[in-house]
Design a protein around this motif. Structure first.
Motif, mmCIF file in Angstrom:
data_model
loop_
_atom_site.group_PDB
_atom_site.id
_atom_site.type_symbol
_atom_site.label_atom_id
_atom_site.label_comp_id
_atom_site.label_asym_id
_atom_site.label_seq_id
_atom_site.Cartn_x
_atom_site.Cartn_y
_atom_site.Cartn_z
ATOM 1 N N GLN A 1 -36.727 6.731 35.527
ATOM 2 C CA GLN A 1 -35.738 6.246 34.714
ATOM 3 C C GLN A 1 -34.375 6.880 35.153
ATOM 4 N N ALA A 2 -34.104 7.907 36.154
ATOM 5 C CA ALA A 2 -33.022 8.167 36.373
ATOM 6 C C ALA A 2 -32.472 7.171 37.504
ATOM 7 N N TYR A 3 -33.437 6.634 38.209
ATOM 8 C CA TYR A 3 -32.988 5.449 39.197
ATOM 9 C C TYR A 3 -32.631 4.477 38.684
ATOM 10 N N MET A 4 -33.232 4.038 37.472
ATOM 11 C CA MET A 4 -32.929 2.634 36.591
ATOM 12 C C MET A 4 -31.183 3.055 36.166
ATOM 13 N N ASP A 5 -31.221 4.167 35.726
ATOM 14 C CA ASP A 5 -29.857 4.621 35.179
ATOM 15 C C ASP A 5 -28.779 4.334 36.305
ATOM 16 N N SER A 6 -28.892 4.388 37.570
ATOM 17 C CA SER A 6 -28.109 4.244 38.494
ATOM 18 C C SER A 6 -27.594 2.600 38.869
ATOM 19 N N LEU A 7 -28.187 1.926 38.145
ATOM 20 C CA LEU A 7 -28.125 0.445 38.549
ATOM 21 C C LEU A 7 -27.790 -0.370 37.462
ATOM 22 N N ASP A 8 -26.868 -1.323 37.713
ATOM 23 C CA ASP A 8 -26.344 -2.199 36.815
ATOM 24 C C ASP A 8 -26.989 -3.621 37.148
ATOM 25 N N GLY A 9 -27.196 -4.354 35.865
ATOM 26 C CA GLY A 9 -27.912 -5.688 36.019
ATOM 27 C C GLY A 9 -29.306 -5.747 36.004
ATOM 28 N N GLU A 10 -29.987 -6.769 36.035
ATOM 29 C CA GLU A 10 -31.352 -7.209 35.560
ATOM 30 C C GLU A 10 -32.292 -6.375 36.496
ATOM 31 N N ILE A 11 -33.411 -5.804 36.137
ATOM 32 C CA ILE A 11 -34.355 -4.641 36.580
ATOM 33 C C ILE A 11 -35.574 -5.489 36.362
ATOM 34 N N THR A 12 -36.345 -5.855 37.507
ATOM 35 C CA THR A 12 -37.885 -5.799 37.318
ATOM 36 C C THR A 12 -38.460 -4.780 38.190
ATOM 37 N N VAL A 13 -39.878 -4.513 37.652
ATOM 38 C CA VAL A 13 -40.535 -3.233 37.874
ATOM 39 C C VAL A 13 -41.882 -3.527 38.204
ATOM 40 N N ILE A 14 -42.499 -3.253 39.392
ATOM 41 C CA ILE A 14 -43.927 -3.483 39.765
ATOM 42 C C ILE A 14 -44.549 -2.102 39.854
ATOM 43 N N GLY A 15 -45.571 -1.690 39.116
ATOM 44 C CA GLY A 15 -46.264 -0.567 39.377
ATOM 45 C C GLY A 15 -47.732 -0.959 39.762
ATOM 46 N N LYS A 16 -48.362 -0.029 40.844
ATOM 47 C CA LYS A 16 -49.724 -0.283 41.256
ATOM 48 C C LYS A 16 -50.444 0.904 41.169
ATOM 49 N N CYS A 17 -51.438 1.034 40.473
ATOM 50 C CA CYS A 17 -52.537 1.912 40.380
ATOM 51 C C CYS A 17 -51.717 3.182 39.721
ATOM 52 N N GLY A 18 -51.742 4.309 40.377
ATOM 53 C CA GLY A 18 -50.940 5.553 39.730
ATOM 54 C C GLY A 18 -49.444 5.173 39.261
ATOM 55 N N GLY A 19 -48.932 4.236 40.217
ATOM 56 C CA GLY A 19 -47.505 3.833 39.700
ATOM 57 C C GLY A 19 -47.511 2.930 38.413
ATOM 58 N N SER A 20 -48.483 2.187 38.029
ATOM 59 C CA SER A 20 -48.795 1.618 37.039
ATOM 60 C C SER A 20 -48.714 2.478 35.882
ATOM 61 N N ARG A 21 -49.376 3.532 35.784
ATOM 62 C CA ARG A 21 -49.390 4.769 34.875
ATOM 63 C C ARG A 21 -47.967 5.347 34.521
ATOM 64 N N VAL A 22 -47.197 5.388 35.760
ATOM 65 C CA VAL A 22 -45.824 5.942 35.591
ATOM 66 C C VAL A 22 -45.140 4.879 34.944
#
Length: 237
Positions: free
Chosen positions: A72-93
């Motif tokens: 979330q902190a990383y997302m807060d550093s960005l402007d514009g559209e955001i797409t997120v891909i999570g895999k396995c444990g990353g999906s849980r995050v």
């Protein structure tokens, strides 16, 4: 007239699972090679690690809450559209993000979703099956990373505590109801962590089927998955 969509910043964030090896990491570097603007793509690609990448030390699996804070902190550093891909444990995050950050995403894609309802005892049994066990008496467990056991994943007690009672299915339903985020779920892995998801279980989600894909998306199945993500509109080429 300027095309404002072309001018707008677009970001792709990937969040991997904690036990993905060298071959699996190719999924993220190939996504970068295909879709990062420096290679002629449409996104700024951000590959977030699950832990510090020191190959000689223990790889520490900290709490999901800590990983969510990083994302979330990383997302807060960005402007514009955001797409997120999570895999396995990353999906849980990814599904554990708060509603404000879910609303900030345009698309979320989940691969190898963890079990719907977590159970600490079940995770401990899995770790035993992988040749691991407890470390001392503070609730921390280890999983060997090599045949000698000299390299380890160390799973902190906070991570295991957060497994209990968490309902991934409810979180997916919440994301699918979000007015901004489109939720995509990739299905069809031969060694899927959970049973294949029924489309009726998550109204509003979109499903991408990978025929005979393997869990770590190596070789041919990786290419199929990458093409499917693009063909179903998760990523724009």
């Amino acid at each position: 007239m300027y095309n404002m969509r072309i001018m707008k910043e677009r970001h792709l964030i990937t969040y991997p699972g904690f036990a993905e090896g060298k071959d699996a990491k190719g999924l993220y570097t190939e996504l970068e090679g295909l879709h990062d603007r420096k290679y002629g793509g449409n996104y700024d690609v951000h590959i977030l690690p699950f832990y510090e990448q020191n190959t000689d030390a223990d790889k520490v699996v900290r709490s999901i809450g800590e990983h969510v804070s990083i994302l979330q902190a990383y997302m807060d550093s960005l402007d514009g559209e955001i797409t997120v891909i999570g895999k396995c444990g990353g999906s849980r995050v990814v599904v554990s993000m708060d509603e404000e950050h879910i609303a900030r995403t345009e698309r979320i894609a989940l691969i190898n979703i963890p079990p719907w309802k977590g159970n600490r005892l079940g995770v401990e049994k899995m770790i035993h099956g992988w040749g691991g066990g407890p470390v001392g008496d503070d609730g921390t467990w280890y999983i060997p990373r090599d045949a000698t056991g000299s390299k380890r994943y160390v799973v902190e007690n906070d991570y295991l505590d957060e497994v209990d009672g968490f309902d991934t299915l409810d979180r997916c339903r919440l994301i699918a109801r979000s007015p901004s985020a489109e939720l995509y779920i990739v299905r069809g892995m031969k060694d899927e962590v959970v049973r294949v998801v029924d489309t009726d279980e998550i109204p509003g989600a979109k499903f991408i089927d990978i025929e005979n894909g393997d869990h770590h998306l190596t070789g041919a199945s990786r290419q199929i998955a990458l093409s499917a993500l693009a063909n179903h509109g998760v990523l724009e080429r």
